[in-house]
Scaffold this active site. Structure first.
Site, PDB file in Angstrom:
ATOM      1  N   TYR A 159       0.808  -1.319  -0.118  1.00 31.04           N
ATOM      2  CA  TYR A 159      -0.041   0.098   0.023  1.00 31.04           C
ATOM      3  C   TYR A 159       0.782   1.278   0.057  1.00 31.04           C
ATOM      4  O   TYR A 159       0.510   2.297  -0.899  1.00 31.04           O
ATOM      5  CB  TYR A 159      -0.922  -0.040   1.225  1.00 31.04           C
ATOM      6  CG  TYR A 159      -1.747   1.305   1.308  1.00 31.04           C
ATOM      7  CD1 TYR A 159      -2.961   1.505   0.106  1.00 31.04           C
ATOM      8  CD2 TYR A 159      -1.586   2.298   2.249  1.00 31.04           C
ATOM      9  CE1 TYR A 159      -3.649   2.787   0.459  1.00 31.04           C
ATOM     10  CE2 TYR A 159      -2.391   3.330   2.241  1.00 31.04           C
ATOM     11  CZ  TYR A 159      -3.304   3.484   1.304  1.00 31.04           C
ATOM     12  OH  TYR A 159      -4.156   4.709   1.242  1.00 31.04           O
ATOM     13  N   GLY A 190      -3.232  11.564   6.810  1.00 25.22           N
ATOM     14  CA  GLY A 190      -2.961  10.571   7.755  1.00 25.22           C
ATOM     15  C   GLY A 190      -4.213   9.881   8.025  1.00 25.22           C
ATOM     16  O   GLY A 190      -5.005   9.725   7.237  1.00 25.22           O
TER      17      GLY A 190
HETATM   18  P1  NDP Z   1     -13.499   4.550   1.209  1.00 21.06           P
HETATM   19  O1  NDP Z   1     -13.252   3.005   1.136  1.00 21.06           O
HETATM   20  O2  NDP Z   1     -14.499   5.148   2.190  1.00 21.06           O
HETATM   21  O3  NDP Z   1     -13.647   5.041  -0.370  1.00 21.06           O
HETATM   22  C1  NDP Z   1     -12.949   4.614  -1.346  1.00 21.06           C
HETATM   23  C2  NDP Z   1     -13.520   4.896  -2.614  1.00 21.06           C
HETATM   24  O4  NDP Z   1     -12.991   4.418  -3.968  1.00 21.06           O
HETATM   25  C3  NDP Z   1     -15.289   4.371  -2.640  1.00 21.06           C
HETATM   26  O5  NDP Z   1     -15.912   5.154  -3.381  1.00 21.06           O
HETATM   27  C4  NDP Z   1     -14.926   3.136  -3.801  1.00 21.06           C
HETATM   28  O6  NDP Z   1     -16.029   3.264  -4.487  1.00 21.06           O
HETATM   29  C5  NDP Z   1     -13.835   3.634  -4.922  1.00 21.06           C
HETATM   30  N1  NDP Z   1     -12.959   2.663  -5.234  1.00 21.06           N
HETATM   31  C6  NDP Z   1     -12.232   1.634  -4.840  1.00 21.06           C
HETATM   32  N2  NDP Z   1     -11.919   0.787  -5.728  1.00 21.06           N
HETATM   33  C7  NDP Z   1     -12.453   1.233  -6.829  1.00 21.06           C
HETATM   34  C8  NDP Z   1     -12.289   1.111  -8.260  1.00 21.06           C
HETATM   35  N3  NDP Z   1     -11.559  -0.098  -8.732  1.00 21.06           N
HETATM   36  N4  NDP Z   1     -12.925   1.727  -9.298  1.00 21.06           N
HETATM   37  C9  NDP Z   1     -13.861   2.789  -9.027  1.00 21.06           C
HETATM   38  N5  NDP Z   1     -13.651   3.290  -7.611  1.00 21.06           N
HETATM   39  C10 NDP Z   1     -13.128   2.664  -6.687  1.00 21.06           C
HETATM   40  O7  NDP Z   1     -11.782   5.260   1.437  1.00 21.06           O
HETATM   41  P2  NDP Z   1     -11.635   6.661   1.634  1.00 21.06           P
HETATM   42  O8  NDP Z   1     -12.442   7.822   1.223  1.00 21.06           O
HETATM   43  O9  NDP Z   1     -10.665   6.879   2.995  1.00 21.06           O
HETATM   44  O10 NDP Z   1     -10.362   6.484   0.371  1.00 21.06           O
HETATM   45  C11 NDP Z   1     -10.264   7.440  -0.571  1.00 21.06           C
HETATM   46  C12 NDP Z   1      -8.688   7.603  -0.917  1.00 21.06           C
HETATM   47  O11 NDP Z   1      -8.108   8.043   0.224  1.00 21.06           O
HETATM   48  C13 NDP Z   1      -7.945   6.124  -1.328  1.00 21.06           C
HETATM   49  O12 NDP Z   1      -7.290   6.600  -2.384  1.00 21.06           O
HETATM   50  C14 NDP Z   1      -7.090   6.226   0.018  1.00 21.06           C
HETATM   51  O13 NDP Z   1      -6.071   5.406  -0.117  1.00 21.06           O
HETATM   52  C15 NDP Z   1      -6.799   7.421   0.336  1.00 21.06           C
HETATM   53  N6  NDP Z   1      -6.469   7.813   1.682  1.00 21.06           N
HETATM   54  C16 NDP Z   1      -7.204   7.331   2.824  1.00 21.06           C
HETATM   55  C17 NDP Z   1      -6.997   7.590   3.874  1.00 21.06           C
HETATM   56  C18 NDP Z   1      -7.831   7.055   5.257  1.00 21.06           C
HETATM   57  O14 NDP Z   1      -7.016   7.071   6.294  1.00 21.06           O
HETATM   58  N7  NDP Z   1      -8.869   6.739   5.168  1.00 21.06           N
HETATM   59  C19 NDP Z   1      -5.624   8.276   4.420  1.00 21.06           C
HETATM   60  C20 NDP Z   1      -4.948   8.778   3.122  1.00 21.06           C
HETATM   61  C21 NDP Z   1      -5.361   8.659   1.949  1.00 21.06           C
HETATM   62  P3  NDP Z   1     -16.815   1.553  -5.029  1.00 21.06           P
HETATM   63  O15 NDP Z   1     -16.445   0.731  -4.215  1.00 21.06           O
HETATM   64  O16 NDP Z   1     -18.014   2.000  -4.863  1.00 21.06           O
HETATM   65  O17 NDP Z   1     -16.094   1.388  -6.413  1.00 21.06           O
HETATM   66  C1  8X3 Z   2      -4.324   5.733   4.499  1.00 20.49           C
HETATM   67  C2  8X3 Z   2      -3.653   6.154   5.898  1.00 20.49           C
HETATM   68  O1  8X3 Z   2      -1.924   5.400   7.568  1.00 20.49           O
HETATM   69  O2  8X3 Z   2      -3.725   3.834   6.947  1.00 20.49           O
HETATM   70  O3  8X3 Z   2      -3.379   5.974   3.569  1.00 20.49           O
HETATM   71  O4  8X3 Z   2      -1.850   4.494   5.564  1.00 20.49           O
HETATM   72  S1  8X3 Z   2      -2.608   4.710   6.658  1.00 20.49           S
END
Ligand code: NDP
Ligand code: 8X3
Length: 258
Positions: A159, A190
């Site tokens: 990841y 974060g």
């Molecule tokens: P969620 O799981 O709440 O949201 C993820 C979103 O990505 C969903 O809407 C899902 O929609 C979509 N998704 C996943 N796979 C696909 C795919 N193959 N095609 C299209 N859409 C896809 O997580 P977050 O909102 O937290 O994550 C959003 C972003 O933020 C990610 O890139 C994550 O790595 C990043 N992030 C998150 C952090 C955290 O701590 N939560 C911190 C730092 C970064 P669906 O399943 O309907 O396709």
């Molecule tokens: C998502 C935050 O700390 O789980 O990118 O990697 S962490």
């Protein structure tokens, strides 16, 4: 905030069905933008549409899309109705983590999913959308990276590698676009409480909840605030990176819990 900079602008958000993508959709809607919402769960997007319109979105267009499907991505962008072709802001947010296992023990299918979504999916969407931005000499690509792209943690190496790739791809795109008015931003949060940990732990909700136990994580809205900030600077200002952590977190693995 000069939010009128987003009025009637067209914003494509991937992963808009949940978490950070959904919060971005809500805040862009409040700023009067037209929204293209993409995710695999198209029905969720359709259910969200009335509330986004109520919040102030100009128009909303839902795309059931798996960003890992290279052909589907290019066809979906090419087939957008003419009034939706002019994408001003692309938020490359779709992404996920799977598992928290040592490299020598992890499930290879988990790696495939993370690399295909976070790296290749982001690239496919960028490759489909950016040529139109260059042609129109207008556009902003906002990638959602992570603290994980800056610091590697135990069990998270793949990841973390995908988010390090997002950092490199963001920097590289800005380099390749030099001489155009296009802008590129990498947002690196974060811990944010969304469906992220439920997805990481394959639906183990207790384990997912323990990630945020005893600390105050960021909310999806906090990240959307940063996205809107980057998107509303004057055209000569490129916010290259925003690295934001909860106050209770000082590094990827340093979390204060009460
Ligand atoms: P969620 O799981 O709440 O949201 C993820 C979103 O990505 C969903 O809407 C899902 O929609 C979509 N998704 C996943 N796979 C696909 C795919 N193959 N095609 C299209 N859409 C896809 O997580 P977050 O909102 O937290 O994550 C959003 C972003 O933020 C990610 O890139 C994550 O790595 C990043 N992030 C998150 C952090 C955290 O701590 N939560 C911190 C730092 C970064 P669906 O399943 O309907 O396709
Ligand atoms: C998502 C935050 O700390 O789980 O990118 O990697 S962490």
């Amino acid at each position: 905030m000069p939010a009128d900079r987003l009025l009637n602008r067209t914003v494509l958000i991937t992963g808009a069905s949940s978490g950070i993508g959904l919060a971005c959709a809500q805040q862009f809607a409040q700023a009067g933008a037209n929204l293209i919402l993409a995710a695999r769960r198209q029905q969720r997007l359709q259910e969200l549409t009335p509330q986004l319109q109520q919040a102030g979105a100009g128009k909303v267009h839902c795309l059931g899309l798996d960003v890992c499907d290279r052909t589907a991505v290019s066809q979906a962008i090419d087939a957008l109705p003419p009034e939706w072709q002019t994408i001003d802001v692309l938020v490359n947010n779709a992404g996920l983590s799977r598992g928290l296992d040592k490299q020598q023990e992890a499930d290879i299918q988990d790696w495939e999913e993370m690399i295909d979504t976070n790296v290749k999916g982001l690239l496919y969407v960028t490759r489909a959308v950016v040529p139109g931005m260059v042609k129109r000499q207008q556009g902003h690509v906002i990638n959602i990276g992570s603290v994980a792209g800056r610091q590697t943690y135990a069990g998270g190496s793949v990841y973390c590698a995908t988010k390090a790739a997002v950092k490199a791809l963001s920097e590289g795109l800005k380099i390749d676009l030099l001489g155009t008015p296009l802008r590129v931003t990498n947002i690196e949060p974060g811990l944010v409480e969304t469906e992220f940990s439920q997805v990481r732990f394959h639906g183990d909700n207790d384990r997912a909840a323990s990630v945020y136990q005893g600390m105050t994580p960021l909310t999806a809205d906090d990240i959307a605030d940063a996205v809107i900030y980057a998107a509303t600077r004057p055209p000569h200002v490129n916010i290259s990176e925003i690295f934001l952590l909860p106050t209770d977190q000082s590094a990827a693995t340093l979390v204060h819990r009460r």
